[in-house]
Design a protein around this motif. Structure first.
Motif, PDB file in Angstrom:
ATOM      1  N   ARG A 170       0.820  -1.216   0.000  1.00 53.23           N
ATOM      2  CA  ARG A 170       0.000   0.000   0.000  1.00 53.23           C
ATOM      3  C   ARG A 170       0.851   1.262   0.000  1.00 53.23           C
ATOM      4  O   ARG A 170       1.802   1.385   0.769  1.00 53.23           O
TER       5      ARG A 170
ATOM      6  N   GLU B 235      -3.041   6.960  -9.863  1.00 46.93           N
ATOM      7  CA  GLU B 235      -3.587   5.935 -10.763  1.00 46.93           C
ATOM      8  C   GLU B 235      -2.722   5.784 -12.009  1.00 46.93           C
ATOM      9  O   GLU B 235      -2.475   4.657 -12.478  1.00 46.93           O
TER      10      GLU B 235
ATOM     11  N   TYR C 172      -3.830   0.833  -7.847  1.00 43.11           N
ATOM     12  CA  TYR C 172      -5.251   0.524  -7.933  1.00 43.11           C
ATOM     13  C   TYR C 172      -5.959   0.971  -6.651  1.00 43.11           C
ATOM     14  O   TYR C 172      -5.328   1.174  -5.615  1.00 43.11           O
ATOM     15  N   CYS C 173      -7.273   1.103  -6.762  1.00 39.04           N
ATOM     16  CA  CYS C 173      -8.113   1.487  -5.610  1.00 39.04           C
ATOM     17  C   CYS C 173      -7.627   2.795  -4.989  1.00 39.04           C
ATOM     18  O   CYS C 173      -7.645   2.943  -3.760  1.00 39.04           O
TER      19      CYS C 173
ATOM     20  N   GLN D 272      -7.664   6.391  -3.543  1.00 35.67           N
ATOM     21  CA  GLN D 272      -8.689   7.186  -2.893  1.00 35.67           C
ATOM     22  C   GLN D 272      -8.019   8.198  -1.968  1.00 35.67           C
ATOM     23  O   GLN D 272      -6.813   8.133  -1.730  1.00 35.67           O
TER      24      GLN D 272
END
Length: 328
Positions: free
Chosen positions: A242, A303, A308-309, A311
């Protein structure tokens, strides 16, 4: 040694690609420009002609990194004191929010980039230690009245390898900031599971797929090529790892935005002069915040880098935003 060789190879390839792109750009520009017009600027001169921002000032790309280094070299000794003064201590809550969103588990490996004074790394180690103690207490309670299944499981796991120790690596390009961080760690008695590395966010001195979490708090806006720093973050993260970035952003409330601008431009440089004896460095820090992309634009950059993902969460009305994304 292997990491150093790979870093050298990547650097050679990157510079070769930049030269190829510049040559192509120069040819296409010359073909489209009217010959004889001196106002037509071609890009054949190379990297020396490329410019970027240093606060509100436009400077050559090669100069920005040097000037940013001098800024943080100048403020290193008073950096933590100024953070408390400028944010009225709220920066501690923002960093706590980052750790709670991360929710690291025992065995996790963290890379904290531009983390010189160690705030994120210290919180990470404390959080993981508390998680480990909680798991041990839970296990102790369950063993007081174990079921047959738990007894059986305990025999089957006796020979298993102990889980990997959690580690935090603090990477910063500025030696003075790292020096301050090491001194803080010594004073807090934090020695195990903690490493300090001099390194550039755009060319990290680590092998691929090494870390579970990559963090950068209030540092990415000082990087010359943000897209390159994001690609490096993706490279060093393990699959499933992450990316998390805490950075000043765009205030969403118009009234708060006006108050924030007045506070930033009229009071923060004054605090810098009074506390750290350095007006110019804190004037730059305020200006650099205004030049950084807003929440949506930076999310798009994350991105584009391959995460990915992606936010983000606004903190304190958008004064700060917490962005994250995953490597799949």
């Amino acid at each position: 040694m292997a990491a150093s060789i790979r870093l050298l190879v990547r650097r050679v390839i990157r510079h070769s690609n930049r030269n190829i792109n510049l040559t192509i750009a120069g040819r296409s520009t010359r073909s489209s420009c009217c010959s004889g017009l001196s106002a037509c600027r071609c890009f054949s001169d190379g990297a020396a002609d490329r410019s970027t921002h240093f606060g509100f000032e436009t400077v050559p790309e090669a100069e920005k990194a040097k000037r940013v280094y001098k800024v943080f070299e100048s403020v290193a000794q008073k950096y933590d004191v100024m953070n408390d003064a400028m944010s009225l201590g709220v920066h501690r809550l923002w960093k706590d929010r980052l750790l709670h969103a991360m929710h690291p588990q025992p065995g996790a490996r963290l890379l904290d980039v531009a983390g010189g004074t160690g705030d994120i790394a210290f919180r990470f180690l404390d959080y993981v230690r508390s998680q480990q103690e909680r798991q041990q207490r839970r296990a102790a309670r369950s063993m007081q009245t174990p079921s047959w299944q738990e007894i059986s499981n305990s025999y089957s796991t006796e020979d298993e390898v102990e889980p990997q120790e959690s580690r935090a690596v603090v990477c910063d390009i500025n030696k003075e900031m790292l020096k301050v961080g090491k001194e803080k760690a010594d004073s807090l008695g934090l020695t195990t599971g903690l490493s300090w590395v001099v390194g550039d966010a755009e060319e990290l001195p680590f092998d691929d797929d090494q870390f579970d979490v990559y963090t950068i708090a209030f540092g990415i806006r000082n990087v010359t090529h943000v897209d390159q720093a994001l690609q490096e973050a993706l490279r060093v993260l393990k699959p499933g790892g992450r990316f998390m970035c805490l950075e000043f952003s765009k205030v969403t409330n118009p009234v708060l935005a006006r108050l924030y601008d007045a506070y930033s431009f009229q009071l923060i440089p004054v605090l810098g002069e009074v506390i750290a004896g350095d007006w110019k460095s804190y004037q730059y820090l305020v200006e650099s915040i205004r030049k950084f992309p807003d929440q949506e634009e930076f999310k798009g950059m994350i991105e584009d880098a391959g995460f990915y993902c992606a936010q983000y969460y606004n903190l304190t009305g958008g004064v700060v935003a917490l962005h994250s994304g995953f490597k799949l």
